[in-house]
Design an enzyme around this catalytic site. Structure first.
Site, short mmCIF file in Angstrom:
data_model
loop_
_atom_site.label_atom_id
_atom_site.label_comp_id
_atom_site.label_asym_id
_atom_site.label_seq_id
_atom_site.Cartn_x
_atom_site.Cartn_y
_atom_site.Cartn_z
N GLU A 185 -8.11 -10.16 5.45
CA GLU A 185 -7.43 -8.89 5.72
C GLU A 185 -8.14 -8.27 6.92
OE1 GLU A 185 -4.85 -7.98 4.05
OE2 GLU A 185 -4.96 -9.12 2.18
N CYS A 187 -7.70 0.98 8.21
CA CYS A 187 -7.02 -0.11 8.94
C CYS A 187 -5.53 0.17 9.10
CB CYS A 187 -7.24 -1.42 8.20
SG CYS A 187 -6.74 -1.34 6.47
#
Ligand code: NDP
Length: 485
Positions: free
Chosen positions: A258, A292
């Site tokens: 990720e 993010c």
């Protein structure tokens, strides 16, 4: 302003959590943990190396046979107990997270710690509803699929949402019967350490959860290349993700990455501007832009550009920057002196690239790593400021002319993590959502998460999906058994 960190001599010394005990690092070396809002040293944490990782993997391996055979209902009970304990200690954990990371305590109370509770509850109950497939073969055989844990899971998490992301990995890993070795970011070790203590109180057996503190390029690297760790779940930057993949691939580990993002926030002229402005403030500046999923590239249809910008700038200027432990603070400190330098470097670069700073743009004149929420206009989509992940409270606002251009702008980076689209036109919402290359598309909302949905990035934002059954599948290996009838 360049001030030395403050050494009080009172900072607690943390240890690694291996086999259910807190143990010092083999090297006896420690790293200072600094509160980014005060520049005080608030703890010393182990500077672990491959020997500590070896010890932790050995402990996790010896706990695996018994834990993987523990009935799902019992694993579920223990994880639910841990969730309850996190909830009971929410205030303390929120304070630790704020002191360690510089994030506002209000966000830690509202987002980080409640999500850690949810992560454990979600996977503790998810394993009670798992089933597997059977494939009868024309009356000659019966195939059925087993889903089995792999062994020791290596879990590496970043500093921006410390307990939130660590628990997003630990919970599915151990719920499915694996044991784990986790390496949190060395910049934010405090809540991981507290989680270890709470796991003892919850009755999680020794060796099921192991936590090794230290640097990524030492302890992290040893974990990702360890021969007895068949699975790696990593969340962090794209460059680090590439290093993790390089290390782990020769041993054919199962990997989930990720990674970073440079997410577009598209605002069409027919959007509800009140909602778009209020939500864009959060998607730009929550957690100092260190999420993010933050929408750092804002694109506005030309007809609404002036109105949006005026209101967005006015709302940004009202944000209160300051002591993260003050409930009324909106914007806290950046994670570190290095990161502060990186973020302010990008603001300078924006000016060199021809951009105009229309709000913020300065380091705040006080102790700690504070930067004003910053809005930049006048830059093209190919500028470095619109191409590279800044991961701070810095956004660009750019006009677009039509839907085609909006989608082209959205897709103009090498990332593909998340995107937001603001429009009241239902058909357009679906068309644009289908055309954007990102793992998640939010329509008229942001950070609305359902833990059942697949989560992950396209392009250089990652490989693989986690969340819901995707996590349960990732943390197990499927095995087909064929019985001749
Ligand atoms: P990093 O990539 O620097 O670090 C992430 C973790 O990896 C840390 O624990 C780090 O340790 C460790 N690490 C570093 N080098 C190695 C290595 N060679 N081998 C194994 N582990 C290593 O990310 P940051 O902590 O700076 O976090 C910010 C980044 O994370 C941003 O790019 C952000 O977009 C991304 N992110 C992605 C999310 C997603 O879901 N896609 C969610 C949240 C963040 P150390 O701290 O010691 O360097």
């Amino acid at each position: 302003m360049n001030t030395p960190t403050i050494r009080t001599g009172e900072a607690p010394v943390l240890h690694n959590f291996i086999g259910g005990r807190f143990v010092p690092p083999r090297s006896a070396n420690y790293i200072d943990d600094i509160n980014p809002a005060t520049e005080e040293i608030i703890a010393a944490i182990p500077d672990s190396d491959s020997q500590d990782i070896d010890d932790a993997v050995a402990a996790a391996r010896s706990a695996f046979p018994s834990w993987s055979r523990t009935p799902a209902a019992e694993r579920s009970r223990l994880l639910l107990k841990l969730a309850d304990l996190i909830e009971q200690n929410l205030e303390e954990l929120a304070r630790l997270e704020s002191q360690d990371n510089g994030k506002t305590i209000s966000l830690a109370r509202r987002l980080d710690i409640p999500r850690a509770v949810l992560n454990f509850r979600f996977f503790a109950t998810g394993i009670l509803h798992q089933s597997s497939e059977a494939h009868p073969t024309d009356g000659t055989a019966l195939n059925y699929t087993l889903r089995q844990p792999l062994g020791v899971a290596g879990l590496i998490s970043p500093w921006n949402l410390p307990l939130y992301l660590l628990s997003w990995k630990i919970a599915p890993a151990i719920a499915t019967g694996n044991t784990c070795v986790a390496k949190p970011s060395e910049l934010t070790p405090l809540t991981a350490n507290r989680l270890a203590e709470l796991s003892i109180e919850a009755g999680i057996p020794p060796g099921v959860i192991n936590i090794v503190h230290g640097y990524g390029n030492k302890a992290g690297r040893a974990l990702t290349s360890h021969p007895d760790v068949p699975l790696i779940s990593f969340t962090g930057g794209t460059v680090t993700g590439a290093a993790v993949a390089t290390n782990a691939s020769p041993r054919f580990k199962k990997i989930s990455l990720e990674l970073g993002g440079k997410n577009p926030n598209l605002i069409f002229a027919d959007a509800d501007l009140d909602d778009a402005v209020a939500t864009s403030i959060r998607s730009s500046f929550w957690n100092q832009g260190e999420i993010c999923l933050c929408g750092s590239r804002i694109f506005v249809e030309r007809g609404a550009y002036d109105a949006f910008l005026e209101r967005f700038v006015a709302a940004t200027r009202k944000l209160k920057i300051g002591d993260p432990l003050d409930e009324s603070t909106d914007v806290g400190a950046l994670i570190s002196a290095d990161h502060l330098k990186k973020v302010t470097g990008y603001i300078d670069l924006a000016k060199q690239e021809g951009g105009t700073v229309v709000a913020g743009g300065q380091r705040v004149d006080r102790r700690g790593y504070f930067v004003e929420p910053t809005i930049i206009t006048g830059l093209g989509t190919n500028c470095r400021v619109l191409q590279e992940e800044i991961f701070g409270p810095v956004v660009t606002v750019t006009p677009f002319d039509d839907e085609e251009e909006a989608v082209a702008f959205a897709n103009s980076t090498r990332y593909g993590l998340a995107s937001t689209v603001w429009t009241r036109d239902l058909q357009r919402a679906h068309r644009v959502a289908a055309a954007i290359d990102s793992g998640t598309v939010w329509i008229n909302c942001w950070l609305l998460r359902d833990l059942r949905v697949p989560f992950g990035g396209m392009r250089e934002s990652g490989v693989g999906r986690e969340g819901g059954f995707a996590s349960l599948a990732f943390f197990t290996e499927s095995k087909n058994v064929c019985v001749k009838l």
